[in-house]
Design an enzyme around this catalytic site. Structure first.
Site, mmCIF file in Angstrom:
data_model
loop_
_atom_site.group_PDB
_atom_site.id
_atom_site.type_symbol
_atom_site.label_atom_id
_atom_site.label_comp_id
_atom_site.label_asym_id
_atom_site.label_seq_id
_atom_site.Cartn_x
_atom_site.Cartn_y
_atom_site.Cartn_z
ATOM 1 N N ASP A 1 0.827 -1.206 0.000
ATOM 2 C CA ASP A 1 0.000 0.000 0.000
ATOM 3 C C ASP A 1 0.861 1.255 0.000
ATOM 4 O OD1 ASP A 1 0.575 0.742 2.718
ATOM 5 O OD2 ASP A 1 -0.849 -0.768 3.385
ATOM 6 N N LEU A 2 0.216 2.380 -0.133
ATOM 7 C CA LEU A 2 0.899 3.667 -0.315
ATOM 8 C C LEU A 2 1.949 3.928 0.755
ATOM 9 C CD1 LEU A 2 0.869 6.422 -1.953
ATOM 10 C CD2 LEU A 2 -0.700 7.234 -0.173
#
Length: 237
Positions: free
Chosen positions: A104-105
Site C-alpha cells: 500500500d501507499l
C-alpha cells in the site's frame, strides 16, 4: 503452438491475464478477423491476433525485477488520483512490467514486477503459500505483542493462518517486530496490529519466499536471475 489468448496477451506484454479476460469479454480482441471469446486458443505463428485493431507484438523476453518500493508510491502502473506509481521507478528497465501483488501507499520494501503473467499468477495463487516477512515498527501496548499477533486467526470474520512473530527490538511503548505471513489479505499486517491495539509507524517487506531485500536502496531495483525467479517455487516461462 496454440495457447489461450489470455496467456498470449500477457506474454506479449499487453496486459495481465486477468485484464486480458476483460478485453476478451469487451470484444477488443479479434483472431483472423473474428471477435474472439473468453477461453479461445490461437497460434501466434499462424493466426492474426489484433487488440483494438493493432497486431499483437512478438512474445516479450521474460523480465523479473525486485524493487525496493519507498513510501508514497502506489503499486500500480497508473493512478487516477495523480499519485506517484512504481511504474515511474522501473521506467528504465526496458520492458512493460506489472507488480506481483501490492504494497500500500505507506508501506515499503520488496516488491516484485514482471511481464511474465503466468509466473505472476502462479506466485499469487494461495496454494503456493509463498511466505512474506515484514519488519513492523509499532507503538502502544507492546508488552506481549508478539504472542497476541501470533494468536490472531480471524480478521473481521475472515479466517487467516497464524503468523510467526519475533521481537527484534523493544523499548517502553514501542517495538520492532518481524511478522511472517503465508497469505496476502488486504492490509493484513496492519489490520492484525490494529486488532491487537498497536499503531503501525513503519511497515517494510524484507523477504518474499527465498528472496531478501538486502541492502538495495529505496527506489532502486535489480533484475532477478532465472535461478532466483525459480527459487520462489515457480518455474518461469
Amino acid at each position: 503452438m496454440e495457447e489461450r489468448l489470455q496467456k498470449l496477451l500477457s506474454a506479449a506484454g499487453v496486459c495481465s491475464r486477468r485484464t486480458a479476460e476483460t478485453y476478451l469479454i469487451a470484444g477488443r480482441v479479434t483472431v483472423n478477423g473474428q471477435t474472439a471469446h473468453l477461453g479461445q486458443r490461437a497460434d501466434p505463428d499462424r493466426d492474426e491476433i489484433l487488440v483494438d485493431g493493432r497486431p499483437l507484438a512478438p512474445r516479450a523476453e521474460a523480465v523479473y525485477i525486485l524493487l525496493n518500493k519507498p513510501r508514497g508510491y502506489v503499486s500500480t502502473l497508473s493512478d487516477e488520483r495523480g499519485r506517484r506509481t512504481v511504474a515511474e521507478l522501473v521506467a528504465d528497465c526496458g520492458s512493460r512490467v506489472y507488480p506481483v501483488g501490492r504494497l500500500d501507499l505507506d508501506s515499503e520494501g520488496l516488491l516484485l514486477l514482471t511481464n511474465d503473467g503466468a509466473w505472476a499468477q502462479h506466485l499469487l495463487h494461495p496454494k503456493h503459500e509463498v511466505e512474506k516477512t515484514y519488519h513492523v515498527s509499532v507503538f502502544g501496548p507492546v508488552a506481549g505483542a508478539a504472542a497476541r499477533l501470533a494468536a490472531v486467526t480471524d480478521l473481521e470474520g475472515e479466517p487467516i493462518r497464524p503468523a510467526r512473530v519475533e521481537v527484534l527490538r523493544e523499548t517502553p511503548g514501542t517495538a520492532v517486530l518481524a511478522v511472517t505471513i503465508h497469505e496476502g489479505k488486504n492490509r493484513q499486517v496492519r489490520r492484525m496490529c490494529a486488532q491487537c491495539g498497536l499503531t503501525v509507524k513503519r511497515l517494510r517487506r524484507v523477504r518474499e519466499g527465498a528472496l531478501e531485500l538486502g541492502d538495495l536502496p529505496p527506489g532502486k531495483w535489480r533484475y532477478l536471475t532465472q535461478d532466483e525467479a525459480g527459487a520462489l517455487g515457480v518455474t518461469p516461462d
